[in-house]
Scaffold this motif. Structure first.
Motif, PDB file in Angstrom:
ATOM      1  N   ALA A  29     -35.485  32.943  29.467  1.00  0.00           N
ATOM      2  CA  ALA A  29     -36.358  32.904  28.308  1.00  0.00           C
ATOM      3  C   ALA A  29     -36.491  34.318  27.765  1.00  0.00           C
ATOM      4  CB  ALA A  29     -37.725  32.353  28.697  1.00  0.00           C
ATOM      5  N   ASN A  30     -37.001  34.452  26.564  1.00  0.00           N
ATOM      6  CA  ASN A  30     -37.160  35.777  25.965  1.00  0.00           C
ATOM      7  C   ASN A  30     -37.931  36.719  26.879  1.00  0.00           C
ATOM      8  OD1 ASN A  30     -35.904  34.657  23.747  1.00  0.00           O
ATOM      9  ND2 ASN A  30     -37.304  35.571  22.278  1.00  0.00           N
ATOM     10  N   ALA A  31     -39.000  36.185  27.481  1.00  0.00           N
ATOM     11  CA  ALA A  31     -39.868  37.029  28.297  1.00  0.00           C
ATOM     12  C   ALA A  31     -39.179  37.510  29.571  1.00  0.00           C
ATOM     13  CB  ALA A  31     -41.143  36.261  28.654  1.00  0.00           C
ATOM     14  N   ASP A  32     -38.055  36.866  29.939  1.00  0.00           N
ATOM     15  CA  ASP A  32     -37.348  37.247  31.159  1.00  0.00           C
ATOM     16  C   ASP A  32     -36.460  38.472  30.967  1.00  0.00           C
ATOM     17  OD1 ASP A  32     -38.445  35.021  32.436  1.00  0.00           O
ATOM     18  OD2 ASP A  32     -36.770  33.733  31.844  1.00  0.00           O
ATOM     19  N   VAL A  33     -36.257  38.885  29.721  1.00  0.00           N
ATOM     20  CA  VAL A  33     -35.357  39.990  29.412  1.00  0.00           C
ATOM     21  C   VAL A  33     -36.143  41.046  28.631  1.00  0.00           C
ATOM     22  CG1 VAL A  33     -33.166  40.674  28.363  1.00  0.00           C
ATOM     23  CG2 VAL A  33     -33.455  38.349  29.253  1.00  0.00           C
TER      24      VAL A  33
END
Length: 232
Positions: A29-33
């Motif tokens: 997900a976006n928050a993972d990167v």
């Protein structure tokens, strides 16, 4: 700081920073990167499903009708993709991008492509013909599939950013989906070689895929088909 100075500093920072990478097992997900030089590495199969001739659709038909075509195609494609274990990673106007992971990723992507083709011809088209029995519009689509290692990074600015998928599969699948709609599914040799015979031949043993030379990319061999498979 002037915008030009800010842009210069950020560009220099991006090119200068060392990348932090890690192997991934799931679609991030976006928050993972992170927004810096941070990335997840995946081995994945990418599917792009694209409406053909959408420019003519919006130029020659009222917006409400064009929107209904977009919505029905993207809804059915997304539902089938998810049902086959794929994950939607982006909608871009009239097309959808999906990623498949795991040992059976190529088979799952092929199944999804064939099911989308079946539904376009046997669900969306006839239902549209009943509702709009005077229209001359014919829904056409193209799907591209490729598999490779991918480098998933985050791009944009705070408050307006998204993941970018860097690698052959993402690029080639998108390019394959832009090929002529004479065929509904195009796959690279890397995908085709991993697909069992069940998806290569009809019930009577006839080949359902045709090899072709892809002149745009080093005359590589791709495989194309008009085959559609009923949703299982």
């Amino acid at each position: 700081m002037a915008l030009r100075d800010d842009l210069h500093a950020q560009v220099a920072k991006i090119f200068r920073e060392v990348w932090t990478t890690r192997d991934g097992q799931v679609v991030p997900a976006n928050a993972d990167v992170g927004l810096g030089n941070d990335a997840v590495k995946l081995n994945a199969t990418v599917l792009y499903a694209d409406l053909a001739d959408s420019t003519l659709l919006v130029d020659r038909h009222i917006p409400a009708f064009a929107a209904e075509v977009y919505k029905t195609f993207l809804h059915c494609a997304a539902k089938i993709i998810v049902n086959e274990g794929g994950e939607i990673t982006a909608y871009d106007g009239d097309r959808v991008m999906a990623v498949f992971l795991g040992h059976g990723k190529n088979v799952a992507a092929i199944r999804a492509a064939m099911q989308i083709n079946f539904v376009v011809k046997n669900v969306i088209a006839p239902t549209m013909a009943v509702q709009y029995n005077t229209t001359n519009y014919t829904l056409k689509h193209v799907i591209g599939v490729d598999t490779s290692d991918l480098f998933v990074a985050r791009t944009g600015v705070r408050g307006a950013n998204d993941l970018v998928w860097v690698g052959r599969a993402a690029n080639h699948a998108a390019k394959l989906a832009a090929l002529p709609d004479t065929y509904q599914t195009y796959v690279t040799k890397a995908v085709f070689d991993q697909v069992p015979d069940f998806f290569k031949y009809s019930e009577v043993g006839a080949a359902i895929w045709e090899p072709a030379t892809w002149n745009t990319f080093d005359n590589s061999i791709v495989y194309r088909t008009t085959w559609g498979q009923i949703v299982l």
